[in-house]
Each structure stands twice: as C-alpha cells, then as structure tokens.
Design an enzyme around this catalytic site. Structure first.
Site, PDB file in Angstrom:
ATOM      1  N   TYR A  53      19.805  52.153  33.353  1.00  0.00           N
ATOM      2  CA  TYR A  53      19.268  52.169  34.731  1.00  0.00           C
ATOM      3  C   TYR A  53      20.256  51.540  35.727  1.00  0.00           C
ATOM      4  O   TYR A  53      20.034  51.602  36.937  1.00  0.00           O
ATOM      5  CB  TYR A  53      17.931  51.415  34.826  1.00  0.00           C
ATOM      6  CG  TYR A  53      16.810  51.964  33.968  1.00  0.00           C
ATOM      7  CD1 TYR A  53      16.926  53.181  33.302  1.00  0.00           C
ATOM      8  CD2 TYR A  53      15.619  51.259  33.814  1.00  0.00           C
ATOM      9  CE1 TYR A  53      15.893  53.670  32.502  1.00  0.00           C
ATOM     10  CE2 TYR A  53      14.582  51.746  33.024  1.00  0.00           C
ATOM     11  CZ  TYR A  53      14.732  52.941  32.366  1.00  0.00           C
ATOM     12  OH  TYR A  53      13.715  53.423  31.572  1.00  0.00           O
ATOM     13  N   HIS A 111      16.976  53.099  23.179  1.00  0.00           N
ATOM     14  CA  HIS A 111      16.440  53.897  24.286  1.00  0.00           C
ATOM     15  C   HIS A 111      16.027  55.314  23.834  1.00  0.00           C
ATOM     16  O   HIS A 111      14.958  55.804  24.190  1.00  0.00           O
ATOM     17  CB  HIS A 111      17.465  53.972  25.422  1.00  0.00           C
ATOM     18  CG  HIS A 111      16.862  54.284  26.746  1.00  0.00           C
ATOM     19  ND1 HIS A 111      17.384  53.839  27.926  1.00  0.00           N
ATOM     20  CD2 HIS A 111      15.777  54.998  27.099  1.00  0.00           C
ATOM     21  CE1 HIS A 111      16.632  54.267  28.935  1.00  0.00           C
ATOM     22  NE2 HIS A 111      15.653  54.976  28.449  1.00  0.00           N
TER      23      HIS A 111
HETATM   24  N1  LIG Z   1      12.098  54.789  27.624  1.00  0.00           N
HETATM   25  C1  LIG Z   1      12.321  55.840  28.393  1.00  0.00           C
HETATM   26  O1  LIG Z   1      13.015  56.792  28.017  1.00  0.00           O
HETATM   27  C2  LIG Z   1      11.693  55.878  29.752  1.00  0.00           C
HETATM   28  C3  LIG Z   1      11.612  57.102  30.449  1.00  0.00           C
HETATM   29  C4  LIG Z   1      10.985  57.099  31.697  1.00  0.00           C
HETATM   30  C5  LIG Z   1      10.500  55.910  32.233  1.00  0.00           C
HETATM   31  N2  LIG Z   1      10.635  54.722  31.539  1.00  0.00           N
HETATM   32  C6  LIG Z   1      10.164  53.430  32.113  1.00  0.00           C
HETATM   33  O2  LIG Z   1       8.817  53.583  32.568  1.00  0.00           O
HETATM   34  C7  LIG Z   1       8.746  53.273  33.957  1.00  0.00           C
HETATM   35  C8  LIG Z   1       7.661  54.092  34.650  1.00  0.00           C
HETATM   36  O3  LIG Z   1       7.879  55.473  34.502  1.00  0.00           O
HETATM   37  P1  LIG Z   1       8.365  56.435  35.699  1.00  0.00           P
HETATM   38  O4  LIG Z   1       9.153  55.650  36.669  1.00  0.00           O
HETATM   39  O5  LIG Z   1       8.994  57.597  35.038  1.00  0.00           O
HETATM   40  O6  LIG Z   1       7.012  56.976  36.341  1.00  0.00           O
HETATM   41  P2  LIG Z   1       5.653  56.370  36.922  1.00  0.00           P
HETATM   42  O7  LIG Z   1       5.617  54.911  36.831  1.00  0.00           O
HETATM   43  O8  LIG Z   1       4.545  57.168  36.291  1.00  0.00           O
HETATM   44  O9  LIG Z   1       5.720  56.833  38.473  1.00  0.00           O
HETATM   45  C9  LIG Z   1       6.649  56.286  39.357  1.00  0.00           C
HETATM   46  C10 LIG Z   1       6.645  57.102  40.634  1.00  0.00           C
HETATM   47  O10 LIG Z   1       5.361  57.072  41.254  1.00  0.00           O
HETATM   48  C11 LIG Z   1       5.433  56.435  42.555  1.00  0.00           C
HETATM   49  N3  LIG Z   1       4.273  55.528  42.604  1.00  0.00           N
HETATM   50  C12 LIG Z   1       4.129  54.351  41.946  1.00  0.00           C
HETATM   51  N4  LIG Z   1       2.905  53.845  42.150  1.00  0.00           N
HETATM   52  C13 LIG Z   1       2.253  54.704  42.962  1.00  0.00           C
HETATM   53  C14 LIG Z   1       0.953  54.715  43.505  1.00  0.00           C
HETATM   54  N5  LIG Z   1       0.086  53.734  43.271  1.00  0.00           N
HETATM   55  N6  LIG Z   1       0.610  55.764  44.312  1.00  0.00           N
HETATM   56  C15 LIG Z   1       1.484  56.765  44.567  1.00  0.00           C
HETATM   57  N7  LIG Z   1       2.733  56.816  44.072  1.00  0.00           N
HETATM   58  C16 LIG Z   1       3.122  55.792  43.251  1.00  0.00           C
HETATM   59  C17 LIG Z   1       6.758  55.714  42.581  1.00  0.00           C
HETATM   60  O11 LIG Z   1       7.316  55.703  43.886  1.00  0.00           O
HETATM   61  P3  LIG Z   1       7.508  54.327  44.736  1.00  0.00           P
HETATM   62  O12 LIG Z   1       8.517  53.492  44.012  1.00  0.00           O
HETATM   63  O13 LIG Z   1       7.980  54.816  46.052  1.00  0.00           O
HETATM   64  O14 LIG Z   1       6.147  53.672  44.794  1.00  0.00           O
HETATM   65  C18 LIG Z   1       7.615  56.583  41.669  1.00  0.00           C
HETATM   66  O15 LIG Z   1       8.112  57.701  42.376  1.00  0.00           O
HETATM   67  C19 LIG Z   1      10.175  53.581  34.445  1.00  0.00           C
HETATM   68  O16 LIG Z   1      10.429  53.037  35.713  1.00  0.00           O
HETATM   69  C20 LIG Z   1      10.977  52.968  33.331  1.00  0.00           C
HETATM   70  O17 LIG Z   1      11.009  51.568  33.436  1.00  0.00           O
HETATM   71  C21 LIG Z   1      11.199  54.714  30.299  1.00  0.00           C
END
Ligand SMILES: NC(=O)c1ccc[n+]([C@@H]2O[C@H](COP(=O)([O-])OP(=O)(O)OC[C@H]3O[C@@H](n4cnc5c(N)ncnc54)[C@H](OP(=O)(O)O)[C@@H]3O)[C@@H](O)[C@H]2O)c1
Length: 278
Positions: A53, A111
C-alpha cells in the site's frame, strides 16, 4: 454476549484481535496520517496496512500522532509478493517495522499466495514463523488463501495461520471457507466488507437499514460482526470513519437470514495474483 467496540476475539495463538480495524488501501500522504490518527481517537484500535500500500510510513506517523501507547493498538501489515522468500521476508518486515515506528507488528500476513511458485510462499511462511519466535510479530497469518491453498501450506509446514484475510461481504458469503476456517480455528478477517460501497441501493440492505435506523454500510458491517468476523472498512473521511464504527448492534435471525441470501454473488478483487479457482 453483546459485542462493543472494545470487544476482541482470541486467536489460536492467544493473541486478542479487535473486531474492528481501519483499512488503508489507497489511503495516501497526509490524508492517511490524519485518518489513522482520527480513527484511533474515535473507537478504533486496529489499523490494517501492507507493504504494497506504500503507506506504512504514514500509518506510523498517524499512530504516533494519536498519542496512544503502542501496546493499546493493533497493527497488521502484509508481506508483498515481491518480498516473498525466506530472507527477503525477514528484511522486508524489518523495513516495515522501521516505517511503522514500532519494534513489532501485531499481525503479519502473506498478502497473496504465490500460485506460480508456491515454494516461495512456503518459505515466506517459515520466515514468518521464525520472525514470530524472535518477537518481531505477535501473530502470523495469510490472506487470499483458498481451502485448497491452506491445505497445501499445511501439508508443507503444519503451523496453523491465526488469520485468513479474504474478501467477505453480504455479496460474497464464503460459507464453505468460513466453515473450514472455523474447524481449523483460523479467524476470518473480512476485507472490502462494505463491497466498496457499490451495492447500498440493494433492497434487502435498505430494508434492514431502515428497520434498525442504520446506514447500509453499518448493516453490512454488523452482518460480518454477527458472523464473528473481524472487519476492516477503509475510509479517510472523518464522518464515514465514525459511521463505520457504530456497528455493534444486534441483527435478529430474520435479518441475518435475509442478508445471508442477498445476491448476486460478486467478487471485487480478482487480480493477477488470484488463485485460478477460488
Ligand atoms: N488482503 C488483501 O488482498 C486486501 C484486498 C483489499 C482490501 N484489503 C484491506 O481491506 C480494507 C477494506 O477494503 P476496501 O478498501 O477494498 O473496501 P471497503 O472498505 O469495502 O470500501 C472502501 C470504499 O468505500 C468508501 N466508504 C467507506 N465507508 C463508507 C460509508 N460509510 N459510506 C459510503 N462510502 C464509504 C471509501 O471511500 P472514502 O475513503 O472516501 O470514505 C472507499 O472508497 C482495505 O483498505 C485494505 O486495508 C485487503
């Protein structure tokens, strides 16, 4: 027992992990520093980052600025695929810890499985076992591992990961993987737990949200917590960071059944490293 923001789950190695953490994928620069600082001062005690990241330095600055004692927070990082292998895992974790301004990680994950040369992931796993022994990480686990790949790993080295971090949300209810992990005492951590805010207009989500006077994001996160999953929603917006922490409310059996069946099944993360079959 009713869960609260302070609730934790005991992993198979005795380490306590919070139910709620802040995701940081795509959180960059000052915005990342501020989000981490804000979250830690508004009900979160866990931060999820990764070498890939490119924000471990900002996560380090953010937790320092929060004023919390190190032992009161939980930091997860992940070994990037480019760093897999025994020695490079060790070197890369040392660099991560320096960037994160800490002497240890609470949880370090592989990862992605290296599906082209799985022996690299086996070496990475051995390195993590040894790094845990040395105290550089309190707990170790994997991410994006299928049942098949978990079996492959365990047949090489029979040391159980404490966590498998995978995509998991109401539109990707991975029941078989969840049951397998429960049986092996591997905790599932749900990434993309609100499915990147793509399906908030779904009728079932809307109806359960209306019934509990909550938002769609809160319902999707509460569904995970009610299934005993750890959640790591990402936001850099202060209002949404707070919204995503207000998720410790009970969903009744009727809500859970309806949410269990929400479709269509949708996988959002399926990149170059993804296993050929999930
Ligand atoms: N291990 C892996 O391979 C892997 C893969 C993917 C993700 N991850 C981890 O999991 C975390 C979360 O997953 P993700 O980032 O893919 O998706 P997520 O948490 O499901 O969604 C994040 C998105 O939703 C928006 N958001 C957040 N809260 C909101 C709300 N209450 N209402 C409306 N929109 C909202 C955020 O924008 P804003 O920031 O503008 O609020 C962002 O665009 C990642 O950040 C990472 O740390 C790990």
């Amino acid at each position: 027992m009713k869960k609260t923001r302070q609730s934790t789950i005991k992993l198979n190695d005795g380490v306590e992990i919070p139910y709620l953490g802040l995701g940081t994928w795509q959180a960059r620069g000052k915005e990342c520093v501020q989000a981490v600082q804000f979250a830690l001062n508004h009900g979160y005690s866990m931060i999820d980052t990764a070498q890939g990241y490119h924000n471990e330095r900002q996560v380090g600055e953010g937790w320092k600025a929060s004023g919390h004692n190190r032992e009161d927070i939980f930091i997860t990082t992940k070994i990037d695929n480019s760093n897999q292998g025994y020695k490079s895992t060790q070197r890369s974790l040392e660099k991560s810890l320096k960037d994160l301004q800490t002497e240890y990680a609470d949880l370090t994950l592989i990862h992605w499985p290296d599906i082209r040369d799985f022996s690299r992931s086996v070496e990475t796993w051995q390195a993590l076992i040894d790094l845990k022994e040395k105290g550089l990480t309190r707990s170790i686990g994997v991410s994006n591992f299928t049942i098949h790949l978990l079996n492959d790993l365990l047949s090489e080295i029979n040391v159980m990961p404490s966590v498998n971090q995978v995509e998991f949300h109401t539109f990707l209810y991975q029941k078989e993987l969840l049951e397998y992990c429960r049986e092996k005492n591997i905790q599932i951590e749900a990434y993309s737990p609100i499915a990147r805010a793509k399906f908030f207009d779904n009728e079932t989500i809307q109806s359960v949200a209306g019934k509990h006077e909550k938002t769609p994001a809160q319902v999707m996160l509460a569904w995970c917590v009610n299934h005993d999953l750890v959640v790591i929603p990402k936001s850099t917006n202060q209002g949404r960071i707070q919204e995503n922490a207000d998720i410790f409310f009970e969903l009744d059996d009727e809500d859970m059944q309806a949410l269990d069946q929400v479709g269509p099944e949708t996988r959002l993360v399926n990149g170059a490293w993804a296993p050929p079959t999930w």
